[in-house]
Scaffold this motif. Sequence first.
Motif, PDB file in Angstrom:
ATOM      1  N   PHE A 398      46.390 -18.777  20.487  1.00 58.27           N
ATOM      2  CA  PHE A 398      46.895 -20.112  20.193  1.00 58.27           C
ATOM      3  C   PHE A 398      47.011 -20.981  21.441  1.00 58.27           C
ATOM      4  CE2 PHE A 398      49.241 -18.391  16.212  1.00 58.27           C
ATOM      5  CZ  PHE A 398      48.044 -18.362  15.518  1.00 58.27           C
ATOM      6  N   ILE A 399      47.404 -20.401  22.570  1.00 58.34           N
ATOM      7  CA  ILE A 399      47.491 -21.196  23.797  1.00 58.34           C
ATOM      8  C   ILE A 399      46.106 -21.674  24.210  1.00 58.34           C
ATOM      9  CG2 ILE A 399      47.966 -21.060  26.274  1.00 58.34           C
ATOM     10  CD1 ILE A 399      50.473 -21.449  24.681  1.00 58.34           C
ATOM     11  N   HIS A 400      45.127 -20.784  24.117  1.00 55.00           N
ATOM     12  CA  HIS A 400      43.747 -21.187  24.439  1.00 55.00           C
ATOM     13  C   HIS A 400      43.273 -22.271  23.470  1.00 55.00           C
ATOM     14  CE1 HIS A 400      39.655 -20.930  25.902  1.00 55.00           C
ATOM     15  NE2 HIS A 400      39.231 -20.771  24.667  1.00 55.00           N
ATOM     16  N   ALA A 401      43.678 -22.186  22.208  1.00 57.95           N
ATOM     17  CA  ALA A 401      43.281 -23.204  21.234  1.00 57.95           C
ATOM     18  C   ALA A 401      43.795 -24.581  21.634  1.00 57.95           C
ATOM     19  CB  ALA A 401      43.794 -22.827  19.848  1.00 57.95           C
ATOM     20  N   LEU A 402      44.948 -24.625  22.291  1.00 61.58           N
ATOM     21  CA  LEU A 402      45.485 -25.914  22.725  1.00 61.58           C
ATOM     22  C   LEU A 402      44.638 -26.519  23.838  1.00 61.58           C
ATOM     23  CD1 LEU A 402      49.329 -25.235  22.749  1.00 61.58           C
ATOM     24  CD2 LEU A 402      47.958 -26.284  20.946  1.00 61.58           C
ATOM     25  N   THR A 403      44.072 -25.677  24.694  1.00 64.71           N
ATOM     26  CA  THR A 403      43.186 -26.220  25.726  1.00 64.71           C
ATOM     27  C   THR A 403      41.943 -26.833  25.081  1.00 64.71           C
ATOM     28  OG1 THR A 403      41.913 -24.184  26.121  1.00 64.71           O
ATOM     29  CG2 THR A 403      44.014 -24.407  27.284  1.00 64.71           C
ATOM     30  N   GLU A 404      41.447 -26.193  24.033  1.00 63.32           N
ATOM     31  CA  GLU A 404      40.287 -26.737  23.318  1.00 63.32           C
ATOM     32  C   GLU A 404      40.668 -28.024  22.601  1.00 63.32           C
ATOM     33  OE1 GLU A 404      39.087 -23.524  20.785  1.00 63.32           O
ATOM     34  OE2 GLU A 404      37.758 -22.668  22.316  1.00 63.32           O
ATOM     35  N   ARG A 405      41.892 -28.088  22.077  1.00 58.89           N
ATOM     36  CA  ARG A 405      42.363 -29.297  21.393  1.00 58.89           C
ATOM     37  C   ARG A 405      42.355 -30.487  22.354  1.00 58.89           C
ATOM     38  NH1 ARG A 405      46.264 -30.405  17.089  1.00 58.89           N
ATOM     39  NH2 ARG A 405      47.375 -32.349  17.529  1.00 58.89           N
ATOM     40  N   GLU A 407      40.417 -30.888  24.984  1.00 58.26           N
ATOM     41  CA  GLU A 407      39.026 -31.263  25.234  1.00 58.26           C
ATOM     42  C   GLU A 407      38.441 -32.060  24.072  1.00 58.26           C
ATOM     43  OE1 GLU A 407      37.479 -30.774  28.014  1.00 58.26           O
ATOM     44  OE2 GLU A 407      38.594 -29.212  29.057  1.00 58.26           O
ATOM     45  N   GLN A 408      38.825 -31.691  22.850  1.00 55.58           N
ATOM     46  CA  GLN A 408      38.279 -32.354  21.667  1.00 55.58           C
ATOM     47  C   GLN A 408      38.700 -33.815  21.560  1.00 55.58           C
ATOM     48  OE1 GLN A 408      39.629 -29.752  18.557  1.00 55.58           O
ATOM     49  NE2 GLN A 408      38.069 -28.195  18.971  1.00 55.58           N
ATOM     50  N   VAL A 409      39.849 -34.153  22.132  1.00 53.93           N
ATOM     51  CA  VAL A 409      40.301 -35.547  22.083  1.00 53.93           C
ATOM     52  C   VAL A 409      40.007 -36.270  23.389  1.00 53.93           C
ATOM     53  CG1 VAL A 409      42.070 -35.059  20.370  1.00 53.93           C
ATOM     54  CG2 VAL A 409      42.668 -34.945  22.798  1.00 53.93           C
ATOM     55  N   GLY A 410      39.135 -35.696  24.204  1.00 51.52           N
ATOM     56  CA  GLY A 410      38.686 -36.376  25.405  1.00 51.52           C
ATOM     57  C   GLY A 410      39.564 -36.188  26.625  1.00 51.52           C
ATOM     58  N   GLN A 411      40.503 -35.242  26.568  1.00 51.64           N
ATOM     59  CA  GLN A 411      41.351 -34.966  27.725  1.00 51.64           C
ATOM     60  C   GLN A 411      40.797 -33.756  28.476  1.00 51.64           C
ATOM     61  OE1 GLN A 411      44.980 -34.434  25.509  1.00 51.64           O
ATOM     62  NE2 GLN A 411      45.766 -36.443  26.104  1.00 51.64           N
ATOM     63  N   THR A 425      53.017 -33.961  24.898  1.00 47.12           N
ATOM     64  CA  THR A 425      53.402 -32.556  25.026  1.00 47.12           C
ATOM     65  C   THR A 425      54.153 -32.094  23.778  1.00 47.12           C
ATOM     66  OG1 THR A 425      55.385 -33.199  26.257  1.00 47.12           O
ATOM     67  CG2 THR A 425      53.464 -32.531  27.542  1.00 47.12           C
ATOM     68  N   ASP A 426      54.959 -32.978  23.186  1.00 47.76           N
ATOM     69  CA  ASP A 426      55.630 -32.632  21.927  1.00 47.76           C
ATOM     70  C   ASP A 426      54.601 -32.333  20.842  1.00 47.76           C
ATOM     71  OD1 ASP A 426      58.147 -32.899  23.000  1.00 47.76           O
ATOM     72  OD2 ASP A 426      58.472 -34.934  22.238  1.00 47.76           O
ATOM     73  N   GLN A 427      53.539 -33.139  20.817  1.00 45.40           N
ATOM     74  CA  GLN A 427      52.497 -32.936  19.804  1.00 45.40           C
ATOM     75  C   GLN A 427      51.776 -31.609  20.016  1.00 45.40           C
ATOM     76  OE1 GLN A 427      50.214 -36.522  20.411  1.00 45.40           O
ATOM     77  NE2 GLN A 427      51.408 -37.709  18.911  1.00 45.40           N
ATOM     78  N   LEU A 428      51.518 -31.252  21.281  1.00 47.42           N
ATOM     79  CA  LEU A 428      50.868 -29.975  21.556  1.00 47.42           C
ATOM     80  C   LEU A 428      51.776 -28.809  21.169  1.00 47.42           C
ATOM     81  CD1 LEU A 428      49.115 -30.691  24.977  1.00 47.42           C
ATOM     82  CD2 LEU A 428      47.981 -30.129  22.824  1.00 47.42           C
TER      83      LEU A 428
END
Length: 616
Positions: A398-405, A407-411, A425-428
């Motif tokens: 799940f933590i790795h999934a947040l890094t992908e999230r 990237e998907q929104v351009g960050q 950060t609250d959203q993550l």
Amino acid sequence: MPDPATDLAHAMAGAYNAGDMERVIALASQAGDTADEGIQLLLGLAQQATARYGMAARTFRQLAQRRPDVSAYWNNLGVACRMSGDLAAAEQALSTAMSLAPGDADVLYNLGLLHIQQRRWPVAREILLEAVDRAPDVIEARLQAAFACYVCGDSTGQEAMLAGAGDWPGQPGEQALVLSTMLMAQGDPDAALRALARAQLPGGPAGESLRLRITAQRVLLHERNNQLDQARREREQLPLDALEALPPEAGQARADAWRAHAAMAMRAGAHAEAAALYRRALALADDDQTRASVAFALASACDRQGQYGEAWQALEAAHAAQLEIAGGVLPELLAPDSQPLQMAEVDRAAFARWEPLPSPDSRQSPVFVVGFPRSGTTLLEQMLDAHPDFRSMDERAFIHALTERMEQVGQRYPADLATLTGTETDQLRAAYFRMVGRVLPALGRHRLVDKNPLNMLCLPMIMRLFPQARIILCLRHPCDVLLSCSMQPFRSPAFMVLCSSLQRLARGYVQAFEHWYRQVEAFRPHVLEWRYESVVGDLEGHLARLGAFLDIADPTPMTRFAEHARNKRFISTPSYAQVTRGIHPGAVNRWHHYREHFEPVLPLLRPLVDRLGYTL
């Protein structure tokens, strides 16, 4: 006057609708070479339905030449060519169909099946996911898309495709076996067993062969869930003498049943018996996935008997097969200098520029259990999970999934962690706990244990979202870790490549720890080092130390972790059987049995071995 061609077409359509394909084919012969388009179409469909794929290909090729603008004819031609083994012609026909009907879900599905047959897994995954996007209710497409995700190591995509699969209608036997394997891999043993119970089997010898394979799968599922009594009852339906009497064409059923018997023999400590069965099953393995799985199991059986040379030979065969699988998924990783492990760093100067943001305190944050795989993380997880204040969720990325999230929104990760707002950060964190909630819906006030070894490479994300979190780094002698990794059938293609040789694995291990120590120097997190060998020697003392680190008033429930693990339905990691037996010193210094193979990598490992306080 009646039109003979029209009458013939009506008669064929009636026979086709009644399911009488042989009559359709017989009637078509009356039309000769002058058959109209409708008669040819019915003939081709009937030939395909009766597995006359070469004939069907000729019929649909004539139709496609007659009407090159009709996508359906090219699509059917592609299917017939694929089924007859002419994959190049199938690809040409399906590509033509795709150009005529770019969004057709049926064409996408058939093209995806072709790429699966070609072992072009990433392309198959993309196309089948698109097919599902176009036709989300088509179960066959979802199942095949899930399988492509499974092979590619895309657990998130696999779980999305199999959402609700526990309630799917019965699938044909082969698909039911694949479905149950995937459901088990994602931690849903009940759904896996339901998929097998609902399997649709043909009559005759083919159906009996599939029944035996399904029974063998049930044995393995129950054994995998530590339900040994159920596994034994299922095994009784697979008597070894009956397997010997099976006809030659039932080789797959015989091999699957041998593997089931071997797994139970391993549980009973009958390692020689298991090895003999695995050798027989390996001789019949006709695909890389089966070959790798059986060879790893054979290596374990040989190792338990002290047959270390034979064990290493089996491991070499297993890794060769896995490298073939990984090469079809991530061919770029086969380069000698590739880096299978993803590492992204934040240095101390960059961290100093992070804007301080509100964050949970330590008791509201997960407890992160990290370390290189096979370092004792599952053992520690089960200890914590045995305590009434904690709940673990098995191994989730799940933590790795947040890094992908991000990237998907351009960050950019990790650079843009510095500029995240409190809202972001609250959203993550909310996204993280939504994923947790799907696994642990009743977490409530319990403290979450997030055990994922390679979260040691995701420290920037952990420190941005949970800077007060307690992190436990599991340590074990590096050579024992590398040996254990070498003996495991990891599903991740990146880990298949990483473990394909001791040289590559040792280099990755050293790089992972060098990365970890640089990040620890930058972030100064709250870390406890948990050393496997020391725990074996003094469990109670180390549990007291752990209790103090986590602010646990009474750590004694953690001593009952083995009983707790036996009562769990599913433990996803390869340690699922070991943790039910409690602490055992046999896993310490196993690598010495294979020292000759380690000698070339010892110079690479020595600086880290010294730093960790071990000896060579």
